[in-house]
Write a protein that holds these residues in place. Structure first.
Motif, PDB file in Angstrom:
ATOM      1  N   ARG A 246       0.812  -1.219   0.000  1.00  0.00           N
ATOM      2  CA  ARG A 246       0.000   0.000   0.000  1.00  0.00           C
ATOM      3  C   ARG A 246       0.844   1.267   0.000  1.00  0.00           C
ATOM      4  NH1 ARG A 246      -4.609   1.584   4.569  1.00  0.00           N
ATOM      5  NH2 ARG A 246      -5.070   3.675   3.734  1.00  0.00           N
TER       6      ARG A 246
ATOM      7  N   GLU B 173       0.930   4.190  -2.823  1.00  0.00           N
ATOM      8  CA  GLU B 173       0.559   5.576  -2.526  1.00  0.00           C
ATOM      9  C   GLU B 173       1.624   6.543  -3.046  1.00  0.00           C
ATOM     10  OE1 GLU B 173      -0.061   5.777   1.660  1.00  0.00           O
ATOM     11  OE2 GLU B 173      -2.093   4.946   1.567  1.00  0.00           O
TER      12      GLU B 173
ATOM     13  N   ARG C 204      -5.665   7.424  -4.607  1.00  0.00           N
ATOM     14  CA  ARG C 204      -4.570   7.505  -3.638  1.00  0.00           C
ATOM     15  C   ARG C 204      -5.105   7.696  -2.218  1.00  0.00           C
ATOM     16  NH1 ARG C 204      -1.498  13.010  -3.381  1.00  0.00           N
ATOM     17  NH2 ARG C 204      -3.636  13.440  -2.720  1.00  0.00           N
TER      18      ARG C 204
END
Length: 285
Positions: free
Chosen positions: A185, A189, A282
């Motif tokens: 993750r 991002e 995002r």
């Protein structure tokens, strides 16, 4: 349809043939001017034989071609070191397959690049962490040393966006590119943040093709269209496969893929709406 080195020979030969004709010379007359046999000129012009950078310079001098950008492009196609930016990848010959080296060569000489991406972020916009995760997944069992080298190559390629003039990059990204979590993750991002930053560069245009657009003309796979300064005769479409790349050079192919890309842009979100869409993903939307 040709593989990379062959397509470059053919395109270089065709351009040299056009310049000879523009100079009002026959192949025999051109050969006499540079001290060759006529058959050598013919083999070069038909792409049957490769040609050394120094020989290209001889021909360009004979044809009175003074345009420095055109000369650099044609000499570069023959394998010149050019202005120092070309052929930096020779240091990585041990880990780069020939098709990848040729792709980088085209990319370094192109003035424009249009790309449809359906699975991953374009290499020119990848962060180091993302590039590492993608490369590790794409090449099973890769030893760390080679992995490090391939990542460095991916990042070095991005210099074309910082050169003067920079490569004009237009990318249509399927929503799957943004939704697929590559490297975890946090890595994803940061990668999405990188896309947002890159999209504000004047020579980078990003558009997102959302899932809501449904089936589209690019659903069969990604492709790249390279454009070159001074002449459209050198433009080429690149299709990547798992173990090779195909290079399409016919005008019919170039027209078909250009029209397909235009259609994809029409159905994609506008650049501004695309930025909002990327930001929303995002932020967890």
């Amino acid at each position: 349809m040709q593989h990379g080195p062959a397509v470059r020979r053919r395109k270089l030969g065709a351009e040299l043939r056009g310049l000879r004709a523009a100079a009002g010379l026959t192949s025999g007359e051109a050969a006499r001017l540079v001290g060759w046999h006529q058959s050598k000129v013919s083999r070069i012009e038909t792409g049957i034989s490769g040609v050394k950078p120094a020989d290209v310079c001889l021909l360009l001098d004979a044809y009175r071609v003074a345009d420095p950008e055109l000369r650099e492009l044609l000499v570069g196609l023959a394998g010149s070191e050019g202005n120092g930016r070309h052929h930096w990848w020779h240091a990585y010959r041990g880990v780069l397959p020939p098709t990848y080296r040729d792709f980088i060569s085209l990319e370094s000489q192109a003035s424009g690049m249009r790309t449809l991406e359906t699975s991953v972020v374009p290499g020119l916009l990848q962060t180091r962490e993302y590039a590492r995760a993608v490369t590790r997944a794409a090449v099973d069992g890769l030893e760390e040393r080679k992995l490090d080298a391939l990542v460095e190559v991916r990042l070095a390629r991005q210099d074309v966006l910082r050169s003067n003039p920079p490569l004009e990059l237009t990318a249509v990204l399927d929503e799957a590119v943004l939704r697929r979590t590559v490297g975890g993750r946090e890595v994803m991002e940061r990668q999405l943040a990188r896309l947002l930053a890159a999209a504000h560069l004047p020579h980078v245009r990003l558009q997102v093709l959302p899932f809501a657009a449904g089936a589209h003309i690019g659903i069969s796979g990604p492709f790249v269209i390279f454009s070159f300064p001074n002449t459209t005769d050198l433009d080429v479409v690149v299709l990547d496969h798992m173990t090779s790349s195909l290079y399409l050079e016919r005008k019919e192919d170039l027209q078909a893929y250009s029209e397909a890309f235009n259609a994809l842009q029409f159905h994609a979100l506008s650049p501004k709406d695309s930025l909002d869409y990327i930001a929303a993903i995002r932020d967890g939307a």
